[in-house]
Write a protein that holds these residues in place. Structure first.
Motif, PDB file in Angstrom:
ATOM      1  N   ALA A   1       0.842  -1.205   0.000  1.00 44.52           N
ATOM      2  CA  ALA A   1       0.000   0.000   0.000  1.00 44.52           C
ATOM      3  C   ALA A   1       0.874   1.249   0.000  1.00 44.52           C
ATOM      4  N   MET A   2       1.929   1.245   0.800  1.00 46.68           N
ATOM      5  CA  MET A   2       2.838   2.391   0.828  1.00 46.68           C
ATOM      6  C   MET A   2       3.554   2.549  -0.508  1.00 46.68           C
ATOM      7  N   ARG A   3       3.915   1.473  -1.132  1.00 46.51           N
ATOM      8  CA  ARG A   3       4.559   1.540  -2.448  1.00 46.51           C
ATOM      9  C   ARG A   3       3.604   2.193  -3.451  1.00 46.51           C
ATOM     10  N   SER A   4       2.330   1.812  -3.387  1.00 44.65           N
ATOM     11  CA  SER A   4       1.329   2.401  -4.269  1.00 44.65           C
ATOM     12  C   SER A   4       1.181   3.904  -3.993  1.00 44.65           C
ATOM     13  N   LEU A   5       1.134   4.279  -2.715  1.00 45.62           N
ATOM     14  CA  LEU A   5       1.033   5.702  -2.375  1.00 45.62           C
ATOM     15  C   LEU A   5       2.253   6.476  -2.860  1.00 45.62           C
ATOM     16  N   ARG A   6       3.430   5.921  -2.686  1.00 43.94           N
ATOM     17  CA  ARG A   6       4.649   6.610  -3.131  1.00 43.94           C
ATOM     18  C   ARG A   6       4.614   6.844  -4.647  1.00 43.94           C
ATOM     19  N   ARG A   7       4.175   5.839  -5.390  1.00 45.76           N
ATOM     20  CA  ARG A   7       4.061   5.997  -6.853  1.00 45.76           C
ATOM     21  C   ARG A   7       3.106   7.138  -7.204  1.00 45.76           C
ATOM     22  N   ARG A   8       1.949   7.151  -6.528  1.00 39.30           N
ATOM     23  CA  ARG A   8       0.935   8.161  -6.829  1.00 39.30           C
ATOM     24  C   ARG A   8       1.416   9.560  -6.425  1.00 39.30           C
ATOM     25  N   VAL A   9       2.071   9.677  -5.263  1.00 39.49           N
ATOM     26  CA  VAL A   9       2.606  10.972  -4.835  1.00 39.49           C
ATOM     27  C   VAL A   9       3.639  11.464  -5.844  1.00 39.49           C
ATOM     28  N   ALA A  10       4.505  10.576  -6.321  1.00 36.77           N
ATOM     29  CA  ALA A  10       5.503  10.967  -7.319  1.00 36.77           C
ATOM     30  C   ALA A  10       4.827  11.442  -8.604  1.00 36.77           C
ATOM     31  N   ASP A  11       3.763  10.760  -9.026  1.00 31.20           N
ATOM     32  CA  ASP A  11       3.034  11.168 -10.229  1.00 31.20           C
ATOM     33  C   ASP A  11       2.441  12.568 -10.069  1.00 31.20           C
ATOM     34  N   VAL A  12       1.826  12.821  -8.919  1.00 29.16           N
ATOM     35  CA  VAL A  12       1.236  14.138  -8.673  1.00 29.16           C
ATOM     36  C   VAL A  12       2.336  15.199  -8.612  1.00 29.16           C
ATOM     37  N   ALA A  13       3.405  14.923  -7.883  1.00 29.08           N
ATOM     38  CA  ALA A  13       4.495  15.893  -7.748  1.00 29.08           C
ATOM     39  C   ALA A  13       5.092  16.254  -9.107  1.00 29.08           C
ATOM     40  N   ASP A  14       5.182  15.285 -10.002  1.00 31.76           N
ATOM     41  CA  ASP A  14       5.733  15.539 -11.339  1.00 31.76           C
ATOM     42  C   ASP A  14       4.901  16.549 -12.127  1.00 31.76           C
ATOM     43  N   GLN A  15       3.634  16.697 -11.781  1.00 34.27           N
ATOM     44  CA  GLN A  15       2.746  17.580 -12.526  1.00 34.27           C
ATOM     45  C   GLN A  15       2.580  18.959 -11.881  1.00 34.27           C
ATOM     46  N   LEU A  16       3.210  19.173 -10.731  1.00 33.09           N
ATOM     47  CA  LEU A  16       3.065  20.437 -10.021  1.00 33.09           C
ATOM     48  C   LEU A  16       4.192  21.403 -10.348  1.00 33.09           C
ATOM     49  N   ASP A  17       3.921  22.690 -10.151  1.00 32.24           N
ATOM     50  CA  ASP A  17       4.988  23.688 -10.223  1.00 32.24           C
ATOM     51  C   ASP A  17       6.009  23.373  -9.141  1.00 32.24           C
ATOM     52  N   PRO A  18       7.277  23.735  -9.356  1.00 30.58           N
ATOM     53  CA  PRO A  18       8.329  23.374  -8.403  1.00 30.58           C
ATOM     54  C   PRO A  18       8.042  23.742  -6.948  1.00 30.58           C
ATOM     55  N   ALA A  19       7.492  24.904  -6.687  1.00 29.04           N
ATOM     56  CA  ALA A  19       7.227  25.305  -5.297  1.00 29.04           C
ATOM     57  C   ALA A  19       6.223  24.373  -4.626  1.00 29.04           C
ATOM     58  N   TYR A  20       5.213  23.949  -5.362  1.00 23.55           N
ATOM     59  CA  TYR A  20       4.205  23.051  -4.802  1.00 23.55           C
ATOM     60  C   TYR A  20       4.682  21.604  -4.758  1.00 23.55           C
ATOM     61  N   ALA A  21       5.675  21.274  -5.571  1.00 24.03           N
ATOM     62  CA  ALA A  21       6.192  19.903  -5.615  1.00 24.03           C
ATOM     63  C   ALA A  21       7.157  19.611  -4.470  1.00 24.03           C
ATOM     64  N   ARG A  22       7.698  20.646  -3.817  1.00 24.73           N
ATOM     65  CA  ARG A  22       8.681  20.411  -2.750  1.00 24.73           C
ATOM     66  C   ARG A  22       8.147  19.554  -1.601  1.00 24.73           C
ATOM     67  N   PRO A  23       6.965  19.861  -1.019  1.00 22.05           N
ATOM     68  CA  PRO A  23       6.495  19.019   0.099  1.00 22.05           C
ATOM     69  C   PRO A  23       6.284  17.546  -0.276  1.00 22.05           C
ATOM     70  N   PRO A  24       5.635  17.241  -1.413  1.00 19.69           N
ATOM     71  CA  PRO A  24       5.504  15.814  -1.732  1.00 19.69           C
ATOM     72  C   PRO A  24       6.844  15.139  -2.041  1.00 19.69           C
TER      73      PRO A  24
END
Length: 111
Positions: A43-66
């Motif tokens: 489950a954590m592996r799945s969450l990490r994948r999804r967080v990485a996918d979302v972070a890749d689509q954000l502006d750099p400032a918003y991508a820092r926390p994920p």
């Protein structure tokens, strides 16, 4: 040859991993997908994948926390403990327009 057992000795626990985007203006919900895994670690592996996918689509400032969350081993251990003890885990990411809620929680059975 594998044969199914008619009465399992232990009910299976399945972990549901979910990603949803909420519009900040009106709260409209956009499901981004569900994943089902048999263990907290998967489950954590799945969450990490999804967080990485979302972070890749954000502006750099918003991508820092994920991106920081992706490397936060202590937080991952806390999440594993929560899931293994039957509790949900949620992680939220914000940008100007959306709030992303990524979650994992056990469904059914006992541990």
């Amino acid at each position: 040859m594998l044969t199914p057992t008619s009465t399992p000795t232990r009910a299976a626990v399945v972990y549901r991993c979910r990603a949803v985007a909420h519009e900040r203006t009106d709260g409209h919900e956009h499901p981004l997908g569900d994943d089902y895994t048999p263990t907290p670690r998967l489950a954590m592996r799945s969450l990490r994948r999804r967080v990485a996918d979302v972070a890749d689509q954000l502006d750099p400032a918003y991508a820092r926390p994920p991106r920081y969350w992706l490397t936060d081993q202590a937080e991952h251990e806390r999440a594993l403990w929560l899931l293994a003890t039957g509790r949900p885990y949620l992680f939220t990411i914000h940008d100007d327009a959306l709030r992303y809620v990524l979650s994992a929680h056990p469904r059914g059975g006992t541990r």
